[in-house]
Scaffold this active site. Sequence first.
Site, PDB file in Angstrom:
ATOM      1  N   ASP A 221      22.657   0.699 -50.645  1.00  0.00           N
ATOM      2  CA  ASP A 221      21.222   0.446 -50.573  1.00  0.00           C
ATOM      3  C   ASP A 221      20.381   1.603 -51.126  1.00  0.00           C
ATOM      4  O   ASP A 221      20.707   2.775 -50.906  1.00  0.00           O
ATOM      5  CB  ASP A 221      20.868   0.250 -49.091  1.00  0.00           C
ATOM      6  CG  ASP A 221      19.401  -0.067 -48.857  1.00  0.00           C
ATOM      7  OD1 ASP A 221      18.996  -1.195 -49.173  1.00  0.00           O
ATOM      8  OD2 ASP A 221      18.661   0.812 -48.354  1.00  0.00           O
ATOM      9  N   GLU A 294      22.554  -0.573 -55.615  1.00  0.00           N
ATOM     10  CA  GLU A 294      21.203  -1.119 -55.752  1.00  0.00           C
ATOM     11  C   GLU A 294      20.258  -0.024 -56.214  1.00  0.00           C
ATOM     12  O   GLU A 294      19.961   0.911 -55.470  1.00  0.00           O
ATOM     13  CB  GLU A 294      20.690  -1.664 -54.414  1.00  0.00           C
ATOM     14  CG  GLU A 294      19.358  -2.394 -54.569  1.00  0.00           C
ATOM     15  CD  GLU A 294      18.320  -2.081 -53.511  1.00  0.00           C
ATOM     16  OE1 GLU A 294      18.339  -0.998 -52.896  1.00  0.00           O
ATOM     17  OE2 GLU A 294      17.444  -2.931 -53.313  1.00  0.00           O
TER      18      GLU A 294
HETATM   19  C1  NOJ Z   1      16.475  -2.093 -50.141  1.00  0.00           C
HETATM   20  C2  NOJ Z   1      16.767  -3.287 -49.304  1.00  0.00           C
HETATM   21  O1  NOJ Z   1      17.270  -4.315 -50.121  1.00  0.00           O
HETATM   22  C3  NOJ Z   1      15.505  -3.649 -48.583  1.00  0.00           C
HETATM   23  O2  NOJ Z   1      15.586  -4.893 -47.944  1.00  0.00           O
HETATM   24  C4  NOJ Z   1      15.181  -2.543 -47.623  1.00  0.00           C
HETATM   25  O3  NOJ Z   1      13.938  -2.793 -47.008  1.00  0.00           O
HETATM   26  C5  NOJ Z   1      15.106  -1.182 -48.326  1.00  0.00           C
HETATM   27  N1  NOJ Z   1      16.164  -0.996 -49.276  1.00  0.00           N
HETATM   28  C6  NOJ Z   1      15.176  -0.059 -47.336  1.00  0.00           C
HETATM   29  O4  NOJ Z   1      16.466   0.066 -46.808  1.00  0.00           O
END
Ligand code: NOJ
Length: 575
Positions: A221, A294
């Site tokens: 993430d 991501e």
């Molecule tokens: C990316 C995640 O996909 C999202 O849903 C989240 O709010 C943020 N990162 C913070 O972790």
Amino acid sequence: MLTKSLTLCCLLALVLPTLAEVGWWRTAQFYQIYPRSFKDSDGDGVGDLNGITQQLAYLKEIGTTATWLSPIFTSPMADFGYDVADFYDIDPLFGNMEDFEKLLERAKQLDIKIILDFVPNHSSDECDWFIRSAAGEEEYKDFYVWHTGKVVNGIRQPPTNWISVFRGSQWTWHEGRQAYYLHQFLAKQPDLNYRNPKVVEAMKDVLRFWLRKGVYGFRIDAVPHVFEVAPDSNGDWPDEPRNEYVSDPEDYSYLDHIYTTNQPETIDLVYQFRQVIEEIDQELGGDDRVLLTEAYAPLDVLMQYYGNSTHNGSQIPFNFELLSNINFNSDAYHYSELLHNWLDNMPADKVANWVLGNHDQSRIGTRLGADRIDATNMLLLTLPGISVNYQGEEIGMEDVWISWEDTVDPQACQSNQQEFERLTRDPVRTPFQWSDEEFAGFTNGSSTWLPVSDKYKLVNVKRERGIALSHLNIYKQLRALRDEPTLKQGDVTVNAIGPNVLAFKRSLAGHKSYITVININDDVESVNLDSVFTELSSQLSYVVVNDKSARRKNDVTYANSVLLMPKEAIVLSTI
Ligand code: NOJ
Ligand code: MG
């Protein structure tokens, strides 16, 4: 004789890795599950692990290789699980460790790999590490990023002007510790301090724990946010410069995030995480374990995530080119350019991946229009490499409008009634539509945590299974086609044929070629595929059609005059 050949077989098995071991993921279909909204097994209106286990057969039905689950760990749910309080346990809302082990067991029987969401940038403020850090305990005191702030005209102020992704200052004052702590997201999501080697080690241990339990990797993430620029010799950081085009000083885009995102150390950290993965590959053997990263970041940064001549990186740096840039009015040149961006910039020995949706982004049917759903799934499944699908896109779920009063996403709740619609992610997180039963078959309970789409009677798995050219059945046909050698290993040539038609050809020596042709707009088009592709047979056969097509599967057409109906999307093959 028999013993001899058996021995030879065993020897070969020892020395030659099976096809799966040398990269099952290279042509895999990844499916993202948002656990709160997939399937509720206990009637509380929130999806859970047993619900996922019950429905794994569906993932098999649509040909899923591996599924990544948004966070399932202990959490106060301020950001619906992206605020982890215990990196080693399951939140009771989703079940317990035994349920997770059962899920792994069932997945193994079905040959589906389970991938977890790893959130390295921050924990919850309710995480034991943060509580100890705030209390100044020696071991944890530098686990997070603390600063006593500046005093200007006798008034205490945060150390920098940095703004949180979810609005407002990135710094929150902590009375107990008498200092500010950094949070790139919510105040309830304090950032871990990656300049402390103990943090890096603690997070690597988290990876090891779940890998040893049997998961095949992680979606990581918010990677660009992990490091902030190093502080100067006084322990201070610089302010970030303004973006003049934004006037709201609370808005994340008010500043240019040159000191809080995409720091060079981040790339190295990804390489280190990959080393952990490989260390466990060595320890446990079996199929490769993978990293999906991501990052909404510039292409040249993403390409570095893949690795270099000395380091392996993430096998799957998410390709958000289409997701981030395509809009309702994009023409075929724009699509083609975005596909080329990835294909032409990727290091030679790496694999492309295609991501068209996730739990943070408006759904395809809403973003591009419901009549472009099949076309988009066709892109996803016939381009070379890895496909990453978000739950519900295969049946054509659309965003669900949710009022300000019912909105729960913190990204929207931190804003106001005027702006929340631009920010809210609730509309893409509504319960999965299984059937035409009450609550779309998502729960047996009497309510759901987010409302069910009022389109569920028409858009659901049960109904779409029975309609020849439903989104679901077209998705399944495309998925089956991916088993063809050409689609697995073939090259690709991408072309726009005028502003309205996107076409790409997949080819592999000694095998049929496949050509995906998409009419993006509402004119009837006639295209000459010979004008843009070489080595086509004079006639081509229809392999997949959508419900806009006047032609059927197995019909033939001349390559130099393919007639396309408005929004028609097809796959043709050479004969
Ligand atoms: C990316 C995640 O996909 C999202 O849903 C989240 O709010 C943020 N990162 C913070 O972790
Ligand atoms: Mg439940």
